[in-house]
Design a protein around this motif. Structure first.
Motif, PDB file in Angstrom:
ATOM      1  N   LYS A  34       0.794  -1.214   0.000  1.00 27.02           N
ATOM      2  CA  LYS A  34       0.000   0.000   0.000  1.00 27.02           C
ATOM      3  C   LYS A  34       0.833   1.273   0.000  1.00 27.02           C
ATOM      4  N   ASN A  36       2.633   2.429  -2.490  1.00 29.34           N
ATOM      5  CA  ASN A  36       2.685   3.029  -3.816  1.00 29.34           C
ATOM      6  C   ASN A  36       1.350   3.603  -4.274  1.00 29.34           C
ATOM      7  N   PHE A  37       0.284   3.445  -3.531  1.00 27.25           N
ATOM      8  CA  PHE A  37      -1.036   3.844  -3.986  1.00 27.25           C
ATOM      9  C   PHE A  37      -1.353   5.281  -3.580  1.00 27.25           C
ATOM     10  N   SER A  38      -1.701   6.103  -4.575  1.00 26.84           N
ATOM     11  CA  SER A  38      -2.207   7.431  -4.287  1.00 26.84           C
ATOM     12  C   SER A  38      -3.721   7.321  -4.085  1.00 26.84           C
ATOM     13  N   TYR A  41      -5.468   5.998  -7.279  1.00 27.09           N
ATOM     14  CA  TYR A  41      -5.408   4.546  -7.454  1.00 27.09           C
ATOM     15  C   TYR A  41      -6.325   3.837  -6.465  1.00 27.09           C
ATOM     16  N   ILE A  44      -9.773   4.011  -7.904  1.00 27.36           N
ATOM     17  CA  ILE A  44      -9.994   3.055  -9.000  1.00 27.36           C
ATOM     18  C   ILE A  44     -10.152   1.644  -8.455  1.00 27.36           C
ATOM     19  N   ILE A  45      -9.328   1.278  -7.474  1.00 24.28           N
ATOM     20  CA  ILE A  45      -9.455  -0.041  -6.845  1.00 24.28           C
ATOM     21  C   ILE A  45     -10.802  -0.152  -6.145  1.00 24.28           C
ATOM     22  N   GLU A  91      -2.884  15.954  -2.578  1.00 19.62           N
ATOM     23  CA  GLU A  91      -3.798  15.052  -3.299  1.00 19.62           C
ATOM     24  C   GLU A  91      -5.255  15.366  -2.988  1.00 19.62           C
TER      25      GLU A  91
END
Length: 136
Positions: A34, A36-38, A41, A44-45, A91
């Motif tokens: 987890k 690497n997930f912004s 992402y 989307i997941i 973000e």
């Protein structure tokens, strides 16, 4: 402002963090990396997980107001836990700007002319009945 507009505005801005929170919950349950997930992402997941869940669960239970509200509530709680662990201000500002522009564009442009005749009826059937086969 009418009550319907306020309800539309509130539900729109509650569903976005709910989907991101659902993606975060799915990533934690499957033990993916987890780091690497912004938030994009995770959203989307979350969309893919919710689509898969709705395809499977609609055969067993109907997706009523209580069912959908519980899913949104679980997603929002997961999003708040995500914010508590790692708060990424940049973000969140970018997501807020993008979804605000999308919300304004949804209000400016009209819907499909066939919506009340075809699409709404099928959506209503999906919400009222747990199993629908052969309607399309």
């Amino acid at each position: 402002m009418s009550k319907e507009f306020i309800l539309l505005l509130a539900s729109y801005f509650l569903i976005v963090p709910s989907v991101i929170g659902t993606g975060y919950l799915f990533v934690n349950l499957t033990n993916l990396k987890k780091n690497n997930f912004s938030y994009g992402y995770l959203g989307i997941i979350g969309c893919f997980f919710l689509i898969l869940y709705s395809y499977i669960s609609h055969f067993f239970i109907s997706h009523s107001l209580i069912h959908n509200s519980m899913l949104i509530f679980i997603g929002i709680i997961s999003f708040l836990i995500l914010l508590r662990k790692e708060f990424r201000r940049k973000e969140i500002i970018i997501l807020s700007i993008v979804f605000s522009i999308l919300y304004i564009s949804f209000l400016c442009y009209k819907t499909n002319d066939d919506f009340p005749y075809y699409h709404f009826a099928y959506t209503y059937y999906l919400n009222q009945n747990p199993i629908i086969l052969g309607i399309g």
